[in-house]
Structure formats: structure tokens, C-alpha cells
Design a protein around this motif. Sequence first.
Motif, short mmCIF file in Angstrom:
data_model
loop_
_atom_site.label_atom_id
_atom_site.label_comp_id
_atom_site.label_asym_id
_atom_site.label_seq_id
_atom_site.Cartn_x
_atom_site.Cartn_y
_atom_site.Cartn_z
N GLU A 1 24.72 -15.20 5.02
CA GLU A 1 24.53 -13.80 7.17
C GLU A 1 23.38 -13.50 7.07
OE1 GLU A 1 28.13 -11.06 6.19
OE2 GLU A 1 29.72 -12.59 5.65
N GLN A 2 22.55 -13.31 6.25
CA GLN A 2 21.43 -12.35 6.95
C GLN A 2 20.30 -13.26 6.93
OE1 GLN A 2 21.25 -8.50 5.19
NE2 GLN A 2 22.51 -8.15 7.13
N LYS B 1 17.23 -11.97 8.50
CA LYS B 1 16.89 -10.46 8.36
C LYS B 1 16.39 -9.01 7.87
CE LYS B 1 20.12 -6.34 10.29
NZ LYS B 1 20.32 -6.11 11.79
N LEU C 1 23.29 -15.33 13.35
CA LEU C 1 23.47 -14.99 12.55
C LEU C 1 23.56 -12.89 13.60
CD1 LEU C 1 19.33 -15.84 11.41
CD2 LEU C 1 21.48 -14.80 9.95
N PHE D 1 15.72 -8.84 13.40
CA PHE D 1 15.57 -10.08 13.07
C PHE D 1 13.91 -10.95 13.39
CE2 PHE D 1 20.13 -9.71 12.99
CZ PHE D 1 20.65 -11.09 11.75
#
Length: 465
Positions: free
Chosen positions: A250-251, A327, A279, A314
Amino acid sequence: MRSNVLKFIEKHKLLKEGQTIFVAVSGGPDSMALLHFLWEHRTILKINVKAVHVHHHLRGDEADQDATYIERYCLNYHIPYMKKDVDVRGYAKQRNIGTQLAARELRYQWFEELVDENSRIATGHHGDDQVETMIMMSVRGRNPLKAVGIPAFRKLGHGAIIRPFLGITKQEIEHYCNDVSIVPRRDSSNSSRNYTRNRFREDLLPFLKRENPNVHLHMQRQQEWCSEDQQFLMELAEEILPTLMLSKNEQNVTISQRAFTKINMPLQRRVIHLILNYLYGKNSPSTNFIHIEQVLHMMNREHMNGEHYLPNSFLFRRDYDRCQFLKIEQETLVQTSEELAIPGSIALGDWFIRAHVTEEQDLNEADNQIILDLEQVQLPLTIRQVLPHDRMLCRGMSGSKKIRRLFIDRKVAHNERNDWPLVVDKMENILWVPLLHRSRVANVNRNTLKRLVLTCRRQVVDVED
Ligand SMILES: Nc1ncnc2c1ncn2[C@@H]1O[C@H](COP(=O)(O)OP(=O)(O)OP(=O)(O)O)[C@@H](O)[C@H]1O
């Protein structure tokens, strides 16, 4: 007009037998004509028709009268009618957005609750709206990878939203209202030049129609063909993306530079767009295209390792073949970052920056100032130090330029570079490097109403020129 609308409905498969069509009615000519048209043709089309109205409680008596007008009209013709009261001002405050956008979001939220697999929401958007929207989006710099213009059919929740009038003009609608004796409500804000759309409508549309009265049909075709091309390319990019991927969570999405450069540019753009969308989720910034250009630049060079900061904490990092979108913690990003209140001021080391707003038209930018179009500035503004790979869309130049390069060009001493303040907007666009360069984002134009003036003062030395 009638046969054109029926053909348009058929061509785009907007309706199916047995469906319930909720006509979104504001009381204005377009939606009243649409309600009348669908009600009149409900038997031929084999549909059920219901009128739905959202009372925004924004324009005082005028809005109350709109609601009463629609209710009476529906009662007269025995059209089923539903109304929803919403608190636009409260919602706008809570979400920190303008009232127009808040009203739209609240409308669509309710519409989404209403529709299911067997129903549709129909709105009164017409061909002139399409022309205005397409031109306005291009002029304002929309993300070219996002939807083009107003779609005739779009999924909404479990159902869909349809626009049966996109193939006809406003004038045809006005004639229809006359023919069937509808005396619609007129929204007084439709003539205010404070709204961008109204300026396009007043200034541009008459010219385009003089050049070609069928401009709306050409724009409609362009909307349809571009959307189909776009959808096709996006689906292709979706298929290709997993083949480029080295890892994903997810990151952090990591792709291979070598594999990436083997695909062509339209797919490269879309692959990055998809990664950023993945993202960012729903908070995907509308200015992604600026970053897509910068990431593409870094990925397509054979020897170019480095980092590029993206909005909302990001980072894009290229390390030979490994290209990561990840991230990062805000603290690792900047050492000093402070929000600039408007109006207000900030003192940072030797620097002092002041912000004020004016409606004065004939202003010249002094050397220590930048003047911006307040409506176009994405607030809040922050003042922060330079990061290694910061770039800026400089005014009077094409493409973007590294801030480090600007320092070199303007012979800023090494020991001063770290503390040089940058004015940055919500999307991480660098708007101003005081005394050195101004960006071309949010520039003042003929229609600017409110100007945001930023002025800087430096206590020690000034830059060599
Ligand atoms: N308050 C509302 N309630 C329900 N539907 C609305 C409302 N406001 C707008 N709509 C729907 O959205 C469409 C586009 O809205 P927009 O504000 O652009 O037009 P409008 O000025 O309301 O014009 P008109 O009513 O003549 O369509 C309308 O045609 C209508 O279908």
C-alpha cells in the motif's frame, strides 16, 4: 429536437425497458424540459419517471421558490416527486471546500443512494454545457489522463447517471420549453461573471457558434471518441503494469526501469498515473500530470539516479533499474516548514515573508514580490527549505528547472542555499523562490478578481545579480 433526443438515447443505450428514471430537477429550463420530455415519452420508452430535487438552502427565498415551483409542477402533472434538504454551508466548512463543490458533492451523494441496478439518474446537461466544459478543462490545465468532458452515461453507485440532452443545444431546449408552455425558474447566479463557467458561456460560446452552429456535435463526437481511446489505453496499461512490477504494497510500488522503457510513451504515462492513483486512492491530486512528466524524465534517461518529491508525502526514487514510488514520513522531508497565514507573515532566520490580498487591478510586481491569482492558488501555502530534488515550473521558461540549478545560475553562495525559503502550495508546487524565480502556476490573468501578494524582506545581504 424530439427525434434527435430519442436517437441519442438509443445510440448510447441510455435506458432499458422497465427502468425507473429519477430526473434531477433544479427548476431551470434544462432539467424542466428533460422532466417534461421523459414524462411525455415514458410510455413509448417503457420507463417509470420520478422527479428528484435537492434543496441546497443557499439562495434564501429564491431556493425555497424553486422547490415550491417543482413540487407544484409535479403535483399538477401527477409526477412522483422527492425532495432532499441538505446543509451545504455546514458541509463546505467541514470539508474545507467551496459551496458550489459542496452542493455538487451532496447532490451526487443522494443520487448515489437513490439508484440501483434497475434505475438511472438523468440530468439536464446539454450540448452547450459539453462545449463549455471541454474548453474550460483544457484552458485550466486538466489532467489529460482523466475523463474528457461530460459523459452521456457514467456508472454511479449500483446504477448510472445519464445525460439524454447532450446532443442538443440550449437554444433547442428554450424553444421546447416555449412549445410546451414551461415557464422555468431562472437562477440569478447563472449570469454572474464571478464564475469561470459563466465567463466561458458569455465570451466564448457565441463566437464558436458563429464559426460553426454545430460545434456541439463535433465536441460531442470528440468526447466520445477520446473517452473510448482513453479507456482502451488505460485497460492496456492495467494489463502491462504487473509485468513491470518488482514489488508492491500500500505504501510502496517498485517497478523495473528497463522493462518500463520498453513500452511506448502513451502507456508509460498511464502506468505512472495508475501507480499514483493506487497509492493516493481517493485523494489523488488533480495536478498529478506535472509529476508524471518529471518522473518520466527521470525514468527515460539511461543514467539518472535520484529522487523527486510528490504531493502528500510521497517520493519517487530511481536507483538504477529499481524505480520506487513510496510513502515517506513528513519529518524526513523537511527540517523547517511553516504554514503562511493569509493575510499574515512569517519570519524564518534572516527572511521575512508577508502575504496580503487585494482586488486592485493595476499592480506591478516589485523585485521582492510575487502576485498570484488567489482563486487558483491551492492553499495552504507553506514556507520551507530546499530539498535535494526540488524542481519548479519557472515563469517564462518551458518545462521544469531544478532549484539547485537556479541557485548555481544566480550564483547564490553555498552556505546560503540551505536556508533559502521556498513558497510551496498544497500540491507541493513550488510557487516562488523569493528574489530568484517565480513559477507559472496560479499566474494572474485578465479575469483575476483577487490577487494574493507575497512580499519578502531579507535582513542581511541581497543576491548578486
Ligand atoms: N438542486 C438540484 N436538484 C436536483 N438536480 C439538480 C440540482 N441542481 C442541478 N441539478 C441537475 O444538474 C444539472 C446541471 O446543473 P447546472 O447547475 O449546471 O444547471 P442549472 O443551472 O440547474 O440548469 P437547469 O436546471 O436548466 O438544468 C441540471 O440540469 C439538473 O439536472
